[in-house]
Scaffold this motif. Structure first.
Motif, PDB file in Angstrom:
ATOM      1  N   GLU A 416     -32.032   6.314  69.689  1.00 45.79           N
ATOM      2  CA  GLU A 416     -32.290   5.082  69.302  1.00 45.79           C
ATOM      3  C   GLU A 416     -33.165   4.941  68.435  1.00 45.79           C
ATOM      4  O   GLU A 416     -33.095   3.999  67.888  1.00 45.79           O
ATOM      5  N   LEU A 417     -33.764   6.498  67.332  1.00 45.21           N
ATOM      6  CA  LEU A 417     -34.775   5.688  66.361  1.00 45.21           C
ATOM      7  C   LEU A 417     -34.146   6.113  65.570  1.00 45.21           C
ATOM      8  O   LEU A 417     -35.139   6.508  64.074  1.00 45.21           O
ATOM      9  N   ALA A 418     -33.167   6.754  65.229  1.00 42.61           N
ATOM     10  CA  ALA A 418     -32.307   7.195  64.399  1.00 42.61           C
ATOM     11  C   ALA A 418     -32.600   5.860  62.719  1.00 42.61           C
ATOM     12  O   ALA A 418     -32.164   4.785  63.432  1.00 42.61           O
ATOM     13  N   TRP A 419     -32.822   6.684  61.890  1.00 45.52           N
ATOM     14  CA  TRP A 419     -33.023   5.757  60.326  1.00 45.52           C
ATOM     15  C   TRP A 419     -34.283   4.630  60.123  1.00 45.52           C
ATOM     16  O   TRP A 419     -34.313   3.964  60.074  1.00 45.52           O
ATOM     17  N   GLU A 420     -35.265   5.157  61.489  1.00 42.32           N
ATOM     18  CA  GLU A 420     -36.471   5.122  61.546  1.00 42.32           C
ATOM     19  C   GLU A 420     -37.621   5.966  61.209  1.00 42.32           C
ATOM     20  O   GLU A 420     -38.960   5.472  61.562  1.00 42.32           O
ATOM     21  N   GLY A 421     -37.623   6.599  60.748  1.00 44.03           N
ATOM     22  CA  GLY A 421     -37.845   7.563  60.804  1.00 44.03           C
ATOM     23  C   GLY A 421     -38.639   8.874  61.395  1.00 44.03           C
ATOM     24  O   GLY A 421     -39.908   9.216  60.732  1.00 44.03           O
ATOM     25  N   HIS A 422     -37.815   9.152  62.541  1.00 42.28           N
ATOM     26  CA  HIS A 422     -39.047   9.603  63.463  1.00 42.28           C
ATOM     27  C   HIS A 422     -38.184  11.097  63.922  1.00 42.28           C
ATOM     28  O   HIS A 422     -38.978  12.240  64.194  1.00 42.28           O
ATOM     29  N   HIS A 423     -36.502  10.876  63.319  1.00 41.74           N
ATOM     30  CA  HIS A 423     -36.384  12.613  63.709  1.00 41.74           C
ATOM     31  C   HIS A 423     -37.201  13.597  63.364  1.00 41.74           C
ATOM     32  O   HIS A 423     -37.111  15.082  64.084  1.00 41.74           O
ATOM     33  N   TRP A 424     -37.410  13.399  62.051  1.00 40.34           N
ATOM     34  CA  TRP A 424     -37.615  14.654  60.795  1.00 40.34           C
ATOM     35  C   TRP A 424     -38.810  15.365  61.361  1.00 40.34           C
ATOM     36  O   TRP A 424     -39.186  16.493  61.770  1.00 40.34           O
ATOM     37  N   TYR A 425     -39.836  14.319  62.106  1.00 43.02           N
ATOM     38  CA  TYR A 425     -41.171  14.976  62.729  1.00 43.02           C
ATOM     39  C   TYR A 425     -41.330  15.444  63.798  1.00 43.02           C
ATOM     40  O   TYR A 425     -41.945  15.967  63.690  1.00 43.02           O
ATOM     41  N   ASP A 426     -40.288  14.806  64.750  1.00 47.58           N
ATOM     42  CA  ASP A 426     -39.808  15.197  66.023  1.00 47.58           C
ATOM     43  C   ASP A 426     -39.750  16.161  66.236  1.00 47.58           C
ATOM     44  O   ASP A 426     -40.016  17.667  66.597  1.00 47.58           O
ATOM     45  N   LEU A 427     -38.815  16.931  65.317  1.00 50.28           N
ATOM     46  CA  LEU A 427     -38.618  17.832  65.072  1.00 50.28           C
ATOM     47  C   LEU A 427     -39.940  18.794  63.996  1.00 50.28           C
ATOM     48  O   LEU A 427     -39.717  20.308  64.865  1.00 50.28           O
ATOM     49  N   ALA A 428     -39.647  18.711  63.448  1.00 46.74           N
ATOM     50  CA  ALA A 428     -41.682  19.448  62.905  1.00 46.74           C
ATOM     51  C   ALA A 428     -42.733  19.680  63.652  1.00 46.74           C
ATOM     52  O   ALA A 428     -43.545  20.964  64.650  1.00 46.74           O
ATOM     53  N   ARG A 429     -42.885  18.848  65.157  1.00 46.84           N
ATOM     54  CA  ARG A 429     -43.952  18.828  65.915  1.00 46.84           C
ATOM     55  C   ARG A 429     -43.428  19.677  67.421  1.00 46.84           C
ATOM     56  O   ARG A 429     -44.531  20.325  68.161  1.00 46.84           O
ATOM     57  N   THR A 430     -42.321  19.219  67.911  1.00 46.96           N
ATOM     58  CA  THR A 430     -41.801  20.854  68.666  1.00 46.96           C
ATOM     59  C   THR A 430     -41.016  22.200  68.161  1.00 46.96           C
ATOM     60  O   THR A 430     -40.232  22.280  68.928  1.00 46.96           O
ATOM     61  N   GLY A 431     -41.520  22.297  66.967  1.00 48.91           N
ATOM     62  CA  GLY A 431     -40.894  23.898  66.097  1.00 48.91           C
ATOM     63  C   GLY A 431     -39.730  23.811  66.395  1.00 48.91           C
ATOM     64  O   GLY A 431     -39.139  24.672  66.450  1.00 48.91           O
ATOM     65  N   GLY A 432     -38.439  22.704  66.110  1.00 49.74           N
ATOM     66  CA  GLY A 432     -37.233  22.528  65.938  1.00 49.74           C
ATOM     67  C   GLY A 432     -36.445  23.364  64.526  1.00 49.74           C
ATOM     68  O   GLY A 432     -37.667  23.993  63.694  1.00 49.74           O
ATOM     69  N   SER A 433     -35.320  23.206  64.229  1.00 49.90           N
ATOM     70  CA  SER A 433     -34.550  23.666  63.139  1.00 49.90           C
ATOM     71  C   SER A 433     -33.701  22.199  63.634  1.00 49.90           C
ATOM     72  O   SER A 433     -33.410  21.398  63.773  1.00 49.90           O
ATOM     73  N   ILE A 434     -32.708  22.729  61.842  1.00 51.67           N
ATOM     74  CA  ILE A 434     -31.825  21.611  61.389  1.00 51.67           C
ATOM     75  C   ILE A 434     -30.441  22.614  60.943  1.00 51.67           C
ATOM     76  O   ILE A 434     -30.832  22.996  59.338  1.00 51.67           O
ATOM     77  N   THR A 435     -29.220  22.245  61.472  1.00 51.95           N
ATOM     78  CA  THR A 435     -28.317  22.638  60.971  1.00 51.95           C
ATOM     79  C   THR A 435     -27.703  21.263  60.872  1.00 51.95           C
ATOM     80  O   THR A 435     -26.708  20.231  61.911  1.00 51.95           O
ATOM     81  N   ARG A 436     -27.289  21.932  59.633  1.00 49.40           N
ATOM     82  CA  ARG A 436     -26.137  20.556  59.236  1.00 49.40           C
ATOM     83  C   ARG A 436     -24.421  21.001  58.824  1.00 49.40           C
ATOM     84  O   ARG A 436     -24.312  21.688  58.054  1.00 49.40           O
ATOM     85  N   THR A 437     -23.581  19.938  59.344  1.00 44.14           N
ATOM     86  CA  THR A 437     -22.204  20.516  59.776  1.00 44.14           C
ATOM     87  C   THR A 437     -21.356  19.537  57.781  1.00 44.14           C
ATOM     88  O   THR A 437     -21.124  20.364  57.277  1.00 44.14           O
ATOM     89  N   HIS A 438     -22.096  18.269  58.485  1.00 44.60           N
ATOM     90  CA  HIS A 438     -21.439  16.676  57.591  1.00 44.60           C
ATOM     91  C   HIS A 438     -22.701  17.420  56.428  1.00 44.60           C
ATOM     92  O   HIS A 438     -23.208  16.681  56.459  1.00 44.60           O
ATOM     93  N   TYR A 439     -22.460  17.755  55.270  1.00 45.51           N
ATOM     94  CA  TYR A 439     -23.129  17.804  54.189  1.00 45.51           C
ATOM     95  C   TYR A 439     -22.564  18.340  52.852  1.00 45.51           C
ATOM     96  O   TYR A 439     -21.465  18.630  52.878  1.00 45.51           O
ATOM     97  N   SER A 440     -23.417  17.185  51.867  1.00 45.63           N
ATOM     98  CA  SER A 440     -22.827  17.816  50.721  1.00 45.63           C
ATOM     99  C   SER A 440     -22.962  18.222  49.574  1.00 45.63           C
ATOM    100  O   SER A 440     -23.102  17.897  48.741  1.00 45.63           O
ATOM    101  N   GLY A 441     -24.829  18.879  50.228  1.00 43.14           N
ATOM    102  CA  GLY A 441     -25.337  19.533  49.024  1.00 43.14           C
ATOM    103  C   GLY A 441     -25.854  21.006  48.859  1.00 43.14           C
ATOM    104  O   GLY A 441     -24.476  21.631  48.710  1.00 43.14           O
ATOM    105  N   ALA A 442     -27.132  21.475  47.897  1.00 40.05           N
ATOM    106  CA  ALA A 442     -26.709  22.930  47.887  1.00 40.05           C
ATOM    107  C   ALA A 442     -26.422  23.661  49.393  1.00 40.05           C
ATOM    108  O   ALA A 442     -27.580  23.542  49.966  1.00 40.05           O
ATOM    109  N   GLU A 443     -25.737  24.513  49.066  1.00 39.63           N
ATOM    110  CA  GLU A 443     -25.644  25.857  50.725  1.00 39.63           C
ATOM    111  C   GLU A 443     -26.812  26.156  50.858  1.00 39.63           C
ATOM    112  O   GLU A 443     -26.949  26.868  51.706  1.00 39.63           O
ATOM    113  N   GLN A 444     -27.743  26.939  49.635  1.00 41.23           N
ATOM    114  CA  GLN A 444     -28.343  27.496  50.211  1.00 41.23           C
ATOM    115  C   GLN A 444     -29.878  27.371  50.739  1.00 41.23           C
ATOM    116  O   GLN A 444     -30.920  26.904  51.785  1.00 41.23           O
ATOM    117  N   ASN A 445     -30.025  26.226  51.100  1.00 39.62           N
ATOM    118  CA  ASN A 445     -30.703  24.793  51.838  1.00 39.62           C
ATOM    119  C   ASN A 445     -29.942  24.123  52.792  1.00 39.62           C
ATOM    120  O   ASN A 445     -30.407  23.145  53.242  1.00 39.62           O
TER     121      ASN A 445
END
Length: 476
Positions: A416-445
């Protein structure tokens, strides 16, 4: 009151407004000539203090876009970007490559502190009432609380992770010669709550700022209460988060957007009957508007746009076929046929594409706040987490759930709140992590574990250089 000082190292100047600036558009500029000696000058100064919110450093672009690009919701098309937003996407943050929110937010804080310091002695002059003073005082406190809230969740550990960690200076009295140290996260949040609850008590129930084009672009009592719901959620105070969300929901002032109205709601110039509680008004002539650097151009696949902030398939694939939210993405068939961008900032329906408003608080979040709080122990008579989630899902064309746990709630927040700036902070406050499969950046991060240093971003070296009392965040 404890006196706190701060040094401002950025020069952000307001320019004078035209004679009819109050009646034609929301005030997005503040004259340095406005006197704080009169109620009218104070009132105009509070109105002008909303201006920095539309900056490209804040809700006008990077505060939202940085969070989306590092959360797994964002993607950079290799053939449709200008090189912007590589730092949040690749997690190459340093003390010289970090969000510029710090200076902009403290500039706003300085502006409202100056108003608060001059409120005494105005009652009875030219018919000014105590309630008139209380209303602008409440607006100033709302803005001060919002600014510190955005600062502390960006540059410090989350309250629910470590409330004893270093936060940010909570500045209640501004002195340009001062050099404040960082307050603990818990102290910052306690001050935020104090400012917001004081504002709630001060503001008249039906107060709406006069002579502005978009009434939702300035604070009222329900905006204050909605922000309190979010703040308490971030503090893990589940009952108060649910209680304040319920107050807003039961006010009867907002209704859920229907499925066939959802896309159009994000293009409105001035919100009609619907979900918007508080937003930042977009206008090309705003002094702070970034235009080419603004949120609309950064999320647009159009040929003449920068287009650096596309949506990841990791996000898009989460939507069911009949869910209208999954249709809120657009591609460029010629330049990038397989990449899609959010249309939440596609421009207003004003004849030709224009800038967009940035919604900060809306009704759906209140249902989501309450649903999460209930799954974590809060109780509201006659309400369940699944009923709140289904209130949203029924309006979006998504199938209703038969039960709801915390995983369901957090997934719905992302949808619901995608692209409104919430998901990163939701992960941060709940001790989450990020796994990206559709990705074009630097592999180490590519993937960010829960113990990564990047959940706390670096304070800019410029700020550290001018204030030796600011302790830098570790790892930078």
């Amino acid at each position: 009151m404890k006196k706190i000082f701060i040094v401002f190292v950025v020069a952000l100047l307001f320019v004078a407004c035209g004679e009819n600036f109050l009646t034609e558009e929301p005030i997005m500029q503040q004259s340095t000539e406005l006197s704080l000696a009169t109620y009218k000058g104070l009132d105009n100064s509070v109105a002008g203090a909303y201006a920095p919110l539309v900056s490209v450093n804040w809700y006008g672009a990077s505060f939202v876009l940085d969070a989306e690009m590092r959360s797994g919701n964002g993607y950079r098309d290799p053939d449709k970007n200008s090189g912007r937003y590589t730092v949040p996407y690749n997690f190459t943050y340093t003390s010289t490559a970090t969000p510029a929110l710090w200076g902009t937010a403290y500039y706003l804080i300085s502006a409202v502190n100056n108003v608060i310091a001059q409120l005494d002695g105005k009652v009875g002059i030219d018919g000014v009432t105590q309630q008139d003073i209380d209303n602008i005082h409440a607006e100033a406190l709302f803005l001060r609380a919002l600014a510190h809230f955005d600062l502390v969740r960006t540059y410090a550990k989350q309250y629910t992770i470590d409330k004893t960690a270093l936060g940010v200076p909570y500045v209640k009295v501004t002195d340009p010669a001062g050099k404040p140290s960082r307050d603990p996260v818990e102290t910052v949040y306690n001050n935020i709550v104090e400012d917001l609850t004081t504002a709630e008590n001060l503001m008249a129930p039906n107060y709406v700022r006069d002579e502005i084009a978009d009434p939702k672009s300035t604070a009222d009592k329900l905006a204050i209460q909605a922000l309190l719901s979010r703040v308490y959620l971030y503090m893990g105070n589940w009952q108060k988060a649910a209680d304040y969300a319920t107050t807003v929901i039961k006010s009867g002032k907002f209704i859920m957007w229907e499925k066939d109205k959802y896309a159009a709601a994000f293009k409105e110039d001035v919100p009609g009957e619907g979900e918007v509680i508080f937003e930042v008004y977009g206008l090309k002539s705003n002094e702070y508007d970034g235009y080419w650097e603004g949120i609309s151009r950064m999320t647009s696949p159009l040929t003449d746009a920068y287009s650096d902030c596309a949506a990841s398939n990791d996000l898009i694939s989460l939507y069911a076929d009949d869910d209208i939210r999954g249709e809120m993405f657009l591609n460029n068939e010629e330049k990038a046929p397989t990449t899609f961008w959010t249309t939440k900032y596609a421009g207003k329906d004003k004849g030709t594409p224009d800038v967009s408003n940035t919604i900060v608080l809306r009704l759906s979040e209140m249902y989501l706040n309450r649903a999460e709080a209930i799954t974590r122990g809060a109780t509201i008579s006659g309400v369940t987490a699944v009923s709140d989630l289904n209130t949203i899902r029924a309006k979006r064309g998504a199938s209703e759930l038969t039960s709801a746990g915390i995983t369901d709630v957090m997934n719905e927040r992302r949808l619901e709140l995608a692209w409104e700036g919430h998901h990163w902070y939701d992960l941060a406050r709940t001790g989450g992590s990020i796994t990206r499969t559709h990705y074009s950046g630097a592999e180490q991060n590519q993937n960010i574990p829960a113990d990564s240093k990047y959940w706390v971003l670096p304070i800019n070296k410029r700020e550290l250089d001018v204030n030796e009392n600011l302790e830098p965040n570790p790892g930078y």
